[in-house]
Design a protein around this motif. Sequence first.
Motif, PDB file in Angstrom:
ATOM      1  N   VAL A 100       0.842  -1.206   0.000  1.00  7.40           N
ATOM      2  CA  VAL A 100       0.000   0.000   0.000  1.00  7.40           C
ATOM      3  C   VAL A 100       0.876   1.255   0.000  1.00  7.40           C
ATOM      4  O   VAL A 100       0.619   2.221  -0.732  1.00  7.40           O
ATOM      5  CB  VAL A 100      -0.951  -0.014   1.220  1.00  7.40           C
ATOM      6  N   TYR A 101       1.943   1.230   0.801  1.00  9.44           N
ATOM      7  CA  TYR A 101       2.871   2.366   0.848  1.00  9.44           C
ATOM      8  C   TYR A 101       3.607   2.527  -0.476  1.00  9.44           C
ATOM      9  O   TYR A 101       3.692   3.631  -1.025  1.00  9.44           O
ATOM     10  CB  TYR A 101       3.862   2.145   1.989  1.00  9.44           C
ATOM     11  N   ARG A 102       4.125   1.438  -1.023  1.00  8.86           N
ATOM     12  CA  ARG A 102       4.863   1.494  -2.279  1.00  8.86           C
ATOM     13  C   ARG A 102       3.981   1.988  -3.425  1.00  8.86           C
ATOM     14  O   ARG A 102       4.444   2.624  -4.376  1.00  8.86           O
ATOM     15  CB  ARG A 102       5.403   0.114  -2.645  1.00  8.86           C
ATOM     16  N   SER A 103       2.676   1.681  -3.357  1.00  5.34           N
ATOM     17  CA  SER A 103       1.741   2.062  -4.418  1.00  5.34           C
ATOM     18  C   SER A 103       1.327   3.529  -4.350  1.00  5.34           C
ATOM     19  O   SER A 103       0.556   4.000  -5.177  1.00  5.34           O
ATOM     20  CB  SER A 103       0.492   1.172  -4.347  1.00  5.34           C
ATOM     21  N   PRO A 165       7.835   1.604  -7.488  1.00  2.29           N
ATOM     22  CA  PRO A 165       8.836   0.699  -8.072  1.00  2.29           C
ATOM     23  C   PRO A 165       8.234  -0.193  -9.142  1.00  2.29           C
ATOM     24  O   PRO A 165       7.022  -0.447  -9.152  1.00  2.29           O
ATOM     25  CB  PRO A 165       9.319  -0.110  -6.862  1.00  2.29           C
ATOM     26  N   ASP A 166       9.078  -0.726 -10.030  1.00  2.00           N
ATOM     27  CA  ASP A 166       8.552  -1.450 -11.196  1.00  2.00           C
ATOM     28  C   ASP A 166       8.040  -2.854 -10.883  1.00  2.00           C
ATOM     29  O   ASP A 166       7.465  -3.496 -11.754  1.00  2.00           O
ATOM     30  CB  ASP A 166       9.593  -1.504 -12.314  1.00  2.00           C
ATOM     31  N   LYS A 178      -1.010  -4.198  -8.294  1.00  3.06           N
ATOM     32  CA  LYS A 178      -0.779  -5.633  -8.404  1.00  3.06           C
ATOM     33  C   LYS A 178       0.705  -5.895  -8.200  1.00  3.06           C
ATOM     34  O   LYS A 178       1.554  -5.197  -8.773  1.00  3.06           O
ATOM     35  CB  LYS A 178      -1.217  -6.134  -9.784  1.00  3.06           C
ATOM     36  N   LEU A 179       1.015  -6.893  -7.362  1.00  5.06           N
ATOM     37  CA  LEU A 179       2.408  -7.293  -7.171  1.00  5.06           C
ATOM     38  C   LEU A 179       2.824  -8.136  -8.368  1.00  5.06           C
ATOM     39  O   LEU A 179       2.336  -9.249  -8.557  1.00  5.06           O
ATOM     40  CB  LEU A 179       2.565  -8.076  -5.865  1.00  5.06           C
ATOM     41  N   ALA A 180       3.727  -7.593  -9.189  1.00  2.00           N
ATOM     42  CA  ALA A 180       4.134  -8.278 -10.420  1.00  2.00           C
ATOM     43  C   ALA A 180       5.176  -9.360 -10.147  1.00  2.00           C
ATOM     44  O   ALA A 180       5.195 -10.393 -10.817  1.00  2.00           O
ATOM     45  CB  ALA A 180       4.684  -7.269 -11.425  1.00  2.00           C
ATOM     46  N   ARG A 181       6.043  -9.111  -9.180  1.00  2.00           N
ATOM     47  CA  ARG A 181       7.080 -10.083  -8.829  1.00  2.00           C
ATOM     48  C   ARG A 181       7.632  -9.748  -7.453  1.00  2.00           C
ATOM     49  O   ARG A 181       7.422  -8.637  -6.942  1.00  2.00           O
ATOM     50  CB  ARG A 181       8.208 -10.063  -9.863  1.00  2.00           C
ATOM     51  N   PRO A 189      13.325   0.713  -3.487  1.00  2.00           N
ATOM     52  CA  PRO A 189      13.811   2.105  -3.453  1.00  2.00           C
ATOM     53  C   PRO A 189      14.035   2.646  -2.040  1.00  2.00           C
ATOM     54  O   PRO A 189      13.379   3.583  -1.592  1.00  2.00           O
ATOM     55  CB  PRO A 189      12.678   2.861  -4.165  1.00  2.00           C
ATOM     56  N   TYR A 190      14.958   2.014  -1.315  1.00  2.08           N
ATOM     57  CA  TYR A 190      15.304   2.530   0.016  1.00  2.08           C
ATOM     58  C   TYR A 190      15.998   3.875  -0.130  1.00  2.08           C
ATOM     59  O   TYR A 190      16.807   4.084  -1.048  1.00  2.08           O
ATOM     60  CB  TYR A 190      16.232   1.565   0.745  1.00  2.08           C
TER      61      TYR A 190
END
Length: 205
Positions: A100-103, A165-166, A178-181, A189-190
């Motif tokens: 959720v944070y990364r998105s 992130p990709d 969606k978690l792709a991998r 991305p720290y």
Amino acid sequence: MTKRAESKYKIDRRMGENIWGRPKSPVNRREYGPGQHGQRRKGKLSDYGVQLRAKQKLRFYYGNISEKQFRAIYDEAIRMKGDSGANMIGLLERRLDAVVYRSKFVPTVFAARQFVNHGHVKVNGRRVNIPSYRVKIGDVIEVKEKSKQLAIVIESQALPERDVPDYIEVDGGTLTAKLARVPTITDVPYAVQMEPHLVVEYYSR
């Protein structure tokens, strides 16, 4: 909700690094630690101290996860095939609050935990309010329809200081992800260098 959300600004100063990369981090203004003894000259850390610092930094980064939860993630990581440190990062990044944070649905990982706890998130169409829920590859995470107009969501979408992130595919129009991998440490991305191999060394003493 995290136990110590009110202390997150002190965490940066204690670690001596802006671990979330926030522009308003107090480390940007005062490089010494918090409290009346914060300006004392720091001695050189022992090997144990370096390992402990690496463990605390990684644990704090993901919203100050409890020691019990963090240790459980380590225990699971060493049972998996491959590099244990890389496995830890993969497990941490698959937490629902981390996705959720990364998105960019919310501005901080602390807010992500609270956002999930309060029932604003669905996984594959079902409401999930457990921040530590393990997201699988292909799972669809979405913000509930009624929650899409919350100020925290709208503000987070406009944040310039971080990108998605990709390894996560996000549709900004529908607020779905969606978690792709499962990512490797170089994918994540720290804002500062994380050293999961030192965390493994700390627990394997």
